[in-house]
Write a protein that holds these residues in place. Structure first.
Motif, short mmCIF file in Angstrom:
data_model
loop_
_atom_site.label_atom_id
_atom_site.label_comp_id
_atom_site.label_asym_id
_atom_site.label_seq_id
_atom_site.Cartn_x
_atom_site.Cartn_y
_atom_site.Cartn_z
N ASN A 251 -21.99 6.19 14.44
CA ASN A 251 -20.62 6.50 14.84
C ASN A 251 -20.58 7.01 16.27
O ASN A 251 -21.17 8.05 16.59
N ARG B 131 -17.56 7.59 17.78
CA ARG B 131 -16.23 8.16 17.97
C ARG B 131 -16.33 9.68 17.94
O ARG B 131 -16.57 10.30 16.90
N GLU C 71 -14.12 12.01 18.09
CA GLU C 71 -13.16 12.74 17.24
C GLU C 71 -13.55 12.69 15.77
O GLU C 71 -13.01 13.46 14.96
N GLN C 72 -14.49 11.83 15.40
CA GLN C 72 -14.92 11.73 14.00
C GLN C 72 -16.23 12.47 13.74
O GLN C 72 -16.76 12.43 12.63
N GLU D 239 -8.89 -0.14 24.73
CA GLU D 239 -9.56 0.26 23.49
C GLU D 239 -10.34 -0.90 22.88
O GLU D 239 -11.48 -0.72 22.42
N ASP E 247 -14.34 -0.73 22.38
CA ASP E 247 -14.89 -0.74 21.01
C ASP E 247 -15.87 -1.89 20.82
O ASP E 247 -16.92 -1.72 20.19
N TRP F 77 -20.72 7.66 23.94
CA TRP F 77 -19.71 7.89 22.91
C TRP F 77 -18.34 7.75 23.54
O TRP F 77 -18.19 7.86 24.76
N ARG F 78 -17.33 7.50 22.71
CA ARG F 78 -15.98 7.34 23.25
C ARG F 78 -15.05 8.42 22.73
O ARG F 78 -15.16 8.91 21.60
N PRO G 80 -10.92 9.61 22.08
CA PRO G 80 -9.65 8.95 21.75
C PRO G 80 -8.96 8.51 23.04
O PRO G 80 -9.05 9.18 24.07
#
Length: 261
Positions: free
Chosen positions: A4, A6, A8-9, A50, A54, A67-68, A70
């Motif tokens: 992962n 993301r 924010e996750q 985005e 992605d 990492w990205r 939001p």
């Protein structure tokens, strides 16, 4: 469990561990909420940023430290404010937001921040932001990148004169949207006759002009979207994703930029 990227996750210990890796890099997709003619959605620029980010991150090897964040959906779009739905943050607000994100990145220990921008109208502003952030956080490298100006050969997919004159909601963007989100594309309008700058002058490029869309276009399109198609959009998408994959790998496998301790 799928790897992962993301932020924010993730929980904060995972973010801390990510930031501690050599060459740790955050990517902030940036777009705009602005009119894109009568046929493309307001979110065209951030949808593109985005989608490309992605797909790039999906292809990169998992050992690369990137990492990205939001996406920042709202942008700086004063040239489109005469069309309903456009939201334009003041330049000062954009700078404040980006500085806040950069301050977090620097405090967490990340070494690079890529501002991955899909909106041509804020290229200069993001370059200013990058330089101001560099002063605010001298050990954070900031790279203000523009979706369409990195990988080689992308724009050559579109023939002249549309390649040079299709500045907004025209064939380039319409084809890419047809490839990514065809359900969001409405009927493609006929080309308008747009005013031409006097010889040697231009709207953008070497001798640019600050312009408002309603001066030159009745429907918000600058260029000719006719002939746009999904097949062409898929070629554009592959060139963008592959090109940015290569550029991100070059960055992540290097110590660029070299910032003095």
């Amino acid at each position: 469990m799928k790897f992962n990227r993301r932020i924010e996750q993730l929980a904060w210990p995972a973010v801390q561990a990510a930031a501690a890796l050599r060459g740790s890099t955050l990517v902030l997709p940036i777009g705009a909420v602005e009119q894109h003619g009568p046929h493309l959605p307001l979110g065209t620029d951030f949808l593109f940023a985005e989608a490309v980010v992605d797909q790039v991150l999906e292809r990169l090897p998992t050992h690369l430290p990137v990492w990205r964040l939001p996406a920042q959906n709202y942008g700086f779009s004063p040239e489109h404010l005469d069309f309903p739905g456009t939201v334009s943050l003041p330049a000062e607000a954009m700078l404040t937001n980006l500085k806040a994100v950069a301050a977090m990145a620097a405090k967490a220990g990340f070494q690079r921040l890529v501002l991955f921008n899909g909106h041509g109208g804020q290229i200069g502003l993001l370059q200013v932001a990058a330089r101001e952030i560099q002063q605010q956080s001298p050990h954070l490298a900031v790279l203000p990148w523009f979706l369409w100006s990195g990988p080689a050969g992308v724009l050559e997919v579109i023939a002249e004169p549309e390649r040079s004159q299709g500045l907004h909601a025209a064939r380039l963007e319409t084809s890419l949207m047809l490839a990514l989100y065809p359900e969001l594309v409405g009927p493609i309008p006929a080309a308008e006759e747009l005013p031409k700058p006097p010889g040697g002058l231009s709207l953008e490029g070497a001798v640019p002009t600050a312009w408002n869309t309603h001066w030159i276009s009745n429907n918000g399109v600058v260029g000719n979207p006719c002939g746009a198609n999904a097949a062409e959009g898929k070629v554009l998408l592959e060139l963008l994703v592959q090109g940015w994959c290569e550029l991100f790998q070059v960055l992540l496998q290097s110590n660029w930029p070299q910032i003095p301790e």
